[in-house]
Scaffold this active site. Structure first.
Site, PDB file in Angstrom:
ATOM      1  N   ARG A  63       0.927  -1.242   0.136  1.00  0.00           N
ATOM      2  CA  ARG A  63      -0.009  -0.026  -0.075  1.00  0.00           C
ATOM      3  C   ARG A  63       0.910   1.484   0.204  1.00  0.00           C
ATOM      4  O   ARG A  63       1.737   1.379   0.825  1.00  0.00           O
ATOM      5  CB  ARG A  63      -0.787   0.136   1.243  1.00  0.00           C
ATOM      6  CG  ARG A  63      -1.782   1.347   1.520  1.00  0.00           C
ATOM      7  CD  ARG A  63      -2.769   1.136   2.386  1.00  0.00           C
ATOM      8  NE  ARG A  63      -3.909   0.437   1.923  1.00  0.00           N
ATOM      9  CZ  ARG A  63      -5.203   0.674   2.243  1.00  0.00           C
ATOM     10  NH1 ARG A  63      -5.430   1.480   3.353  1.00  0.00           N
ATOM     11  NH2 ARG A  63      -6.244   0.249   1.686  1.00  0.00           N
ATOM     12  N   HIS A 106      -7.296   0.788  -6.763  1.00  0.00           N
ATOM     13  CA  HIS A 106      -7.434   0.126  -5.457  1.00  0.00           C
ATOM     14  C   HIS A 106      -8.497  -1.308  -5.976  1.00  0.00           C
ATOM     15  O   HIS A 106      -9.330  -1.571  -5.761  1.00  0.00           O
ATOM     16  CB  HIS A 106      -8.373   0.798  -4.425  1.00  0.00           C
ATOM     17  CG  HIS A 106      -8.388   0.051  -2.978  1.00  0.00           C
ATOM     18  ND1 HIS A 106      -7.716  -0.958  -2.702  1.00  0.00           N
ATOM     19  CD2 HIS A 106      -9.145   0.336  -2.007  1.00  0.00           C
ATOM     20  CE1 HIS A 106      -7.828  -1.209  -1.448  1.00  0.00           C
ATOM     21  NE2 HIS A 106      -8.623  -0.765  -1.021  1.00  0.00           N
ATOM     22  N   GLN A 111     -10.015  -3.847  -3.634  1.00  0.00           N
ATOM     23  CA  GLN A 111     -11.399  -3.538  -3.406  1.00  0.00           C
ATOM     24  C   GLN A 111     -12.298  -3.885  -4.393  1.00  0.00           C
ATOM     25  O   GLN A 111     -13.596  -4.202  -4.099  1.00  0.00           O
ATOM     26  CB  GLN A 111     -11.553  -1.979  -2.978  1.00  0.00           C
ATOM     27  CG  GLN A 111     -12.832  -1.629  -2.365  1.00  0.00           C
ATOM     28  CD  GLN A 111     -13.124  -2.059  -1.057  1.00  0.00           C
ATOM     29  OE1 GLN A 111     -12.327  -1.888  -0.118  1.00  0.00           O
ATOM     30  NE2 GLN A 111     -14.310  -2.734  -0.680  1.00  0.00           N
ATOM     31  N   ASP A 116     -17.054   7.139  -1.732  1.00  0.00           N
ATOM     32  CA  ASP A 116     -15.741   7.096  -0.902  1.00  0.00           C
ATOM     33  C   ASP A 116     -15.698   8.484  -0.239  1.00  0.00           C
ATOM     34  O   ASP A 116     -16.271   9.609  -0.690  1.00  0.00           O
ATOM     35  CB  ASP A 116     -14.618   6.973  -1.786  1.00  0.00           C
ATOM     36  CG  ASP A 116     -13.500   6.393  -1.378  1.00  0.00           C
ATOM     37  OD1 ASP A 116     -13.224   6.167   0.079  1.00  0.00           O
ATOM     38  OD2 ASP A 116     -12.234   6.293  -1.809  1.00  0.00           O
ATOM     39  N   CYS A 132     -16.463   1.658   0.027  1.00  0.00           N
ATOM     40  CA  CYS A 132     -15.213   0.711   0.485  1.00  0.00           C
ATOM     41  C   CYS A 132     -14.788   0.988   1.939  1.00  0.00           C
ATOM     42  O   CYS A 132     -14.282  -0.184   2.419  1.00  0.00           O
ATOM     43  CB  CYS A 132     -14.219   1.063  -0.301  1.00  0.00           C
ATOM     44  SG  CYS A 132     -13.481   2.759  -0.189  1.00  0.00           S
ATOM     45  N   ARG A 144     -13.574  -8.560   1.189  1.00  0.00           N
ATOM     46  CA  ARG A 144     -12.152  -8.469   0.924  1.00  0.00           C
ATOM     47  C   ARG A 144     -11.484  -9.731   1.522  1.00  0.00           C
ATOM     48  O   ARG A 144     -10.465 -10.131   0.676  1.00  0.00           O
ATOM     49  CB  ARG A 144     -11.793  -7.277   2.075  1.00  0.00           C
ATOM     50  CG  ARG A 144     -12.250  -6.113   1.437  1.00  0.00           C
ATOM     51  CD  ARG A 144     -11.655  -5.533   0.176  1.00  0.00           C
ATOM     52  NE  ARG A 144     -10.256  -5.329   0.152  1.00  0.00           N
ATOM     53  CZ  ARG A 144      -9.564  -4.441   0.581  1.00  0.00           C
ATOM     54  NH1 ARG A 144      -9.974  -3.237   1.190  1.00  0.00           N
ATOM     55  NH2 ARG A 144      -8.042  -4.401   0.626  1.00  0.00           N
TER      56      ARG A 144
HETATM   57  N1  NVA Z   1      -9.782   6.819  -1.479  1.00  0.00           N
HETATM   58  C1  NVA Z   1      -9.562   6.325  -0.293  1.00  0.00           C
HETATM   59  C2  NVA Z   1      -9.579   5.042  -0.110  1.00  0.00           C
HETATM   60  C3  NVA Z   1      -9.642   4.127   1.194  1.00  0.00           C
HETATM   61  C4  NVA Z   1      -9.776   2.685   1.323  1.00  0.00           C
HETATM   62  C5  NVA Z   1      -8.020   6.605   0.026  1.00  0.00           C
HETATM   63  O1  NVA Z   1      -7.065   6.503  -0.831  1.00  0.00           O
HETATM   64  O2  NVA Z   1      -7.587   7.213   1.207  1.00  0.00           O
HETATM   65  N1   CP Z   2     -11.200  -0.324   1.985  1.00  0.00           N
HETATM   66  C1   CP Z   2     -10.247  -0.284   2.600  1.00  0.00           C
HETATM   67  O1   CP Z   2      -9.100  -0.515   1.854  1.00  0.00           O
HETATM   68  O2   CP Z   2      -9.715  -0.121   3.790  1.00  0.00           O
HETATM   69  P1   CP Z   2      -8.655   0.007   4.849  1.00  0.00           P
HETATM   70  O3   CP Z   2      -8.055   1.340   4.559  1.00  0.00           O
HETATM   71  O4   CP Z   2      -9.260   0.080   6.117  1.00  0.00           O
HETATM   72  O5   CP Z   2      -7.776  -1.068   4.457  1.00  0.00           O
END
Ligand code: NVA
Ligand code: CP
Length: 305
Positions: free
Chosen positions: A104, A131, A134, A219, A259, A287
């Site tokens: 990540r 992502h 997801q 989101d 998500c 997930r």
């Molecule tokens: N768009 C959000 C998704 C988190 C799962 C982010 O990147 O923070």
């Molecule tokens: N939806 C998602 O990826 O959640 P987290 O940021 O908690 O991993």
């Protein structure tokens, strides 16, 4: 390096993606019936988290344990990555020790660079651009509740962010129409939009975007790394809150997904996750199952150079 990676949905064919989500449902059923299934005994997943996570970390870690293996959590704070060790060097070393790596990160190029130097599969656990894990869960969830998503209409409301980009990739592979309602200047990735052609339409009015939609998703308005913009974004995105009333403009059997994590009172109304049309908890659970299917595919069947 000839390992197969999962950096984007477009790395996989429609049949492969459908196979993955079908397998996710099968693995879910096995777990529900208490059947032990441990094909990844002694296998190790390395997980690099440069951003926070609840679902991604727990689902990958629990998933590896349930499949008989182990996962190692690594953050830049406690590794040499945080002190400037080149990504390519870290990839060469890590991939001699573990069987797959989940990352990540911020820049998507960190993932492609790691993958280019890795002997083992690399999985995108979220980048600024995409992502895809997801979306495996979201597609599995839609199929479990409503059957095939091909030919359906999906409305994405809010920011044209990493999740929205992955919805565009899903629209291409799963063959659905995607309506994106976003403020001017917050559109998703232009190259992906061009690739999707008529499958994706941009709207300014969320009501128009949700008309007839079978799935509505949103989101947060400020993603991780955009904390400085959060206050300005709150004002810009205010007309894009998803409410029960907005869902009333969609198809009668519409599903709502998020998500998570959600900011109640911002991108969704306080009560939306309690609405019977919301399947956000099933989506979060999936997930685990969808990624177990992915790990099984990438790790069990991998032969490394
Ligand atoms: N768009 C959000 C998704 C988190 C799962 C982010 O990147 O923070
Ligand atoms: N939806 C998602 O990826 O959640 P987290 O940021 O908690 O991993």
């Amino acid at each position: 390096m000839n390992a197969r990676h999962f950096l984007s949905m477009l790395d996989y064919t429609t049949d492969e993606l459908l196979g993955l989500i079908r397998r996710g449902s099968e693995l879910k059923d096995l777990r529900d019936r208490g059947v032990l299934y441990e094909p990844l005994k002694n296998r190790v997943l390395g997980m690099i988290f440069e951003k926070a996570s609840t679902r991604t970390r727990i689902s990958f870690e629990a998933g590896m344990i349930q499949l008989g293996g182990q996962a190692i959590f690594l953050s830049p704070r406690d590794t040499q990555l945080g002190r400037g060790e080149p990504i390519a060097d870290a990839a060469k070393v890590m991939s001699r020790m573990v069987d797959a790596v989940m990352i990540r990160t911020f820049a998507h190029s960190n993932l492609t660079e790691f993958a280019a130097n890795s002997r083992v599969p690399v999985i995108n656990g979220l980048s600024d651009d995409l992502h895809p894990c997801q979306l495996l869960a979201d597609m599995q969830t839609f199929h479990e509740h409503r059957g095939s998503i091909a030919g359906k209409t999906v409305a994405w409301i809010g920011d044209g962010n990493n999740m929205c980009n992955s919805y565009i990739e899903a629209a291409i592979r799963f063959d659905f129409q995607l309506h994106v309602a976003c403020p001017d200047g917050y559109e998703p990735n232009a190259a992906l939009l061009a690739q999707a052609g008529e499958r994706v339409r941009i709207f300014r009015d969320p009501r128009e975007a949700v008309a007839g939609a079978h799935l509505v998703s949103t989101d947060v308005w400020a993603s991780m790394g955009q904390e400085d913009e959060a206050a300005a974004r709150l004002r810009t995105f205010r007309p894009y809150q998803v409410t029960r009333e907005l869902l009333d403009h969609a198809a009668a059997d519409v599903l709502f997904m998020h998500c998570l994590p959600a900011h109640r009172g911002e991108e969704i109304s306080e009560d939306l996750l309690d609405d019977p049309r919301s399947v956000a908890w099933d989506q979060a659970e999936n997930r685990l199952h969808a990624q177990k299917a992915l790990l099984e595919l990438l790790v069990e069947h991998a032969h490394y150079a």
